[in-house]
Scaffold this motif. Structure first.
Motif, short mmCIF file in Angstrom:
data_model
loop_
_atom_site.label_atom_id
_atom_site.label_comp_id
_atom_site.label_asym_id
_atom_site.label_seq_id
_atom_site.Cartn_x
_atom_site.Cartn_y
_atom_site.Cartn_z
N GLN A 1 42.22 117.97 95.76
CA GLN A 1 43.63 117.84 95.42
C GLN A 1 44.17 119.11 94.77
O GLN A 1 45.27 119.56 95.09
CB GLN A 1 43.86 116.64 94.50
CG GLN A 1 43.77 115.30 95.21
CD GLN A 1 44.13 114.14 94.29
OE1 GLN A 1 44.05 114.26 93.07
NE2 GLN A 1 44.53 113.02 94.88
N GLN A 2 43.39 119.71 93.89
CA GLN A 2 43.83 120.93 93.24
C GLN A 2 43.85 122.11 94.20
O GLN A 2 44.72 122.98 94.12
CB GLN A 2 42.92 121.24 92.05
CG GLN A 2 43.18 120.38 90.84
CD GLN A 2 44.59 120.55 90.31
OE1 GLN A 2 45.42 119.66 90.45
NE2 GLN A 2 44.89 121.69 89.74
N THR A 3 42.90 122.12 95.14
CA THR A 3 42.91 123.17 96.16
C THR A 3 44.18 123.09 97.00
O THR A 3 44.82 124.11 97.30
CB THR A 3 41.67 123.05 97.06
OG1 THR A 3 40.49 123.24 96.28
CG2 THR A 3 41.70 124.10 98.17
N THR B 1 53.91 118.13 98.82
CA THR B 1 52.76 118.66 99.58
C THR B 1 52.92 118.35 101.06
O THR B 1 52.75 119.23 101.91
CB THR B 1 51.45 118.04 99.05
OG1 THR B 1 51.27 118.40 97.68
CG2 THR B 1 50.26 118.53 99.86
N PHE C 1 39.23 115.56 92.79
CA PHE C 1 40.01 116.47 91.96
C PHE C 1 40.02 117.87 92.56
O PHE C 1 41.06 118.53 92.62
CB PHE C 1 39.43 116.49 90.54
CG PHE C 1 40.05 117.54 89.66
CD1 PHE C 1 41.28 117.32 89.06
CD2 PHE C 1 39.40 118.75 89.42
CE1 PHE C 1 41.86 118.28 88.24
CE2 PHE C 1 39.97 119.71 88.61
CZ PHE C 1 41.20 119.48 88.01
N LEU C 2 38.86 118.33 93.01
CA LEU C 2 38.74 119.68 93.55
C LEU C 2 39.60 119.85 94.80
O LEU C 2 40.32 120.85 94.95
CB LEU C 2 37.27 119.99 93.88
CG LEU C 2 36.97 121.38 94.45
CD1 LEU C 2 37.35 122.45 93.45
CD2 LEU C 2 35.49 121.50 94.82
N GLY D 1 53.00 121.64 91.04
CA GLY D 1 51.64 121.16 91.28
C GLY D 1 50.56 121.97 90.62
O GLY D 1 49.49 121.45 90.33
N ALA D 2 50.83 123.26 90.37
CA ALA D 2 49.78 124.12 89.84
C ALA D 2 50.11 124.65 88.45
O ALA D 2 49.35 125.44 87.91
CB ALA D 2 49.53 125.29 90.79
N SER E 1 40.59 125.80 87.17
CA SER E 1 40.05 124.50 86.74
C SER E 1 38.53 124.48 86.62
O SER E 1 37.93 123.42 86.63
CB SER E 1 40.49 123.42 87.73
OG SER E 1 41.88 123.46 87.97
N ALA F 1 46.95 121.81 96.00
CA ALA F 1 48.07 122.16 95.13
C ALA F 1 48.33 123.66 95.13
O ALA F 1 49.47 124.10 95.00
CB ALA F 1 47.80 121.68 93.70
N TYR F 2 47.27 124.45 95.30
CA TYR F 2 47.43 125.90 95.38
C TYR F 2 47.63 126.37 96.82
O TYR F 2 48.40 127.30 97.08
CB TYR F 2 46.20 126.60 94.79
CG TYR F 2 46.12 126.54 93.30
CD1 TYR F 2 46.92 127.35 92.50
CD2 TYR F 2 45.25 125.66 92.66
CE1 TYR F 2 46.85 127.30 91.12
CE2 TYR F 2 45.18 125.59 91.28
CZ TYR F 2 45.98 126.42 90.51
OH TYR F 2 45.91 126.35 89.14
N CYS G 1 41.89 127.57 92.71
CA CYS G 1 41.59 126.31 92.03
C CYS G 1 40.40 126.47 91.09
O CYS G 1 40.43 126.00 89.95
CB CYS G 1 41.32 125.22 93.07
SG CYS G 1 40.65 123.68 92.38
#
Length: 335
Positions: free
Chosen positions: A6-8, A165, A3-4, A230-231, A277, A10-11, A273
């Motif tokens: 993927q979210q990173t 992405t 998750f971390l 994404g974000a 989150s 995304a930003y 991120c």
């Protein structure tokens, strides 16, 4: 960790593409402070385009990836057109580029809110319904059973990710090569370093600056929609939370170099991120959300990306070397 990461991404990915947008404009000699405004406009156009396509049922759920590609193209066109306001004022009218960019940053949210409330008959800017999930690549999308273990890297890069992405990463690499390894890129950079010398060699400085700013606008428009997708960065106030200015900081920190920009974007993306989150990040995988339980105010986490930006720029800005002719209106008669 999945998750971390993927979210990173995304930003970081939209941050990379918007920072590269700034590079194209400034390497041609135009300061593009309007990245924030162009992102807002691009995000709005993308969201409304998706909404219209859904209402007309032009694409099925299975064609979500095709719709995403078409939407990215629409955002690129919208961003390019909006950036013409900056290039016309800076090149044709020889107006102050800083003021021009600031004016567009003020115009964009006002224009978007007007269109939302008057034209679109909406009071909020977001991906309508569950359409964001249309664009998400899952294991089933690739024909892989949902219960099949595809490993750590498979979960990161093949499950619940957006194809945008990878499109942005490919575009970033290709455009970086074009900027630094082709004749066109050399001419563009020459116009930002010494436009008089470039003109003496037969290069049309005005044309190159229009081209650089237009490419910059197209990339920023795409970056705006990818960020919103994404974000979840767009809000009812028609803003992208200062993301365009953060991209400018990444560009300066990366010294206008694509490789450095990519590394910087990942760093800033990580802090962004964490800020967004922190309450759902399970570092050890044991169900304990450490960052949310250590007693630090949520405002501190939200402050992190911008605080890091100030600290980094304070220590690195002296070593940054901007194009020599950026922000200077080109006078053909000056030597």
């Amino acid at each position: 960790m999945v998750f971390l990461i993927q979210q990173t991404l995304a930003y970081a990915v939209p941050l990379m593409i918007v920072a590269l947008a700034g590079v194209f404009a400034e390497r041609s000699g135009i300061i593009n402070l309007a990245l924030e405004g162009i992102m807002i406009f691009g995000a709005f156009v993308g969201v409304q385009f998706v909404k219209i396509m859904q209402e007309k049922e032009a694409f099925t759920v299975e064609q979500g990836q095709i719709l995403l590609l078409v939407t990215l193209l629409a955002c690129a066109v919208a961003g390019a057109l909006f950036s013409l306001l900056l290039s016309f004022s800076a090149i044709k009218l020889k107006a102050d580029q800083t003021l021009g960019g600031t004016a567009l940053n003020m115009l964009a949210p006002a224009l978007v809110l007007f269109l939302i409330n008057v034209v679109a008959k909406q009071n909020i800017l977001r991906i309508p319904g569950s359409s964001a999930k249309w664009f998400m690549i899952k294991k089933s999308t690739l024909g892989i059973p949902g219960d099949k273990d595809i490993g750590f890297f498979g979960e990161i890069f093949l499950n619940k990710v957006y194809i945008s992405t990878y499109i942005c990463i490919i575009a970033f690499i290709v455009l970086s090569i074009i900027l630094y390894k082709t004749k066109f890129g050399l001419r563009l950079r020459a116009c930002g370093e010494n436009p008089q010398a470039a003109d003496s060699l037969g290069i049309n400085v005005y044309k190159m600056r229009y081209t650089g700013t237009t490419i910059s606008g197209a990339l920023a428009g795409v970056g705006g929609f990818v960020y919103a997708l994404g974000a979840a960065g767009c809000s009812a106030s028609g803003e992208v939370a200062g993301f365009g200015f953060l991209a400018l900081a990444v560009m300066i920190f990366g010294n206008w170099n694509p490789g450095n920009i990519a590394v910087s974007a990942l760093l800033f993306g990580l802090f962004k991120c964490i800020a967004a989150s922190y309450s759902s990040i399970d570092i050890n995988g044991d169900g304990v959300y450490l960052l949310a339980n250590i007693g630090i105010s949520s405002h501190v986490y939200r402050l992190l990306p911008y605080l890091i930006t100030i600290i980094v720029l304070a220590f690195t800005s002296k070593k940054s070397r901007a194009p020599k002719a950026e922000g200077i209106p080109y006078d053909k008669g000056a030597r």
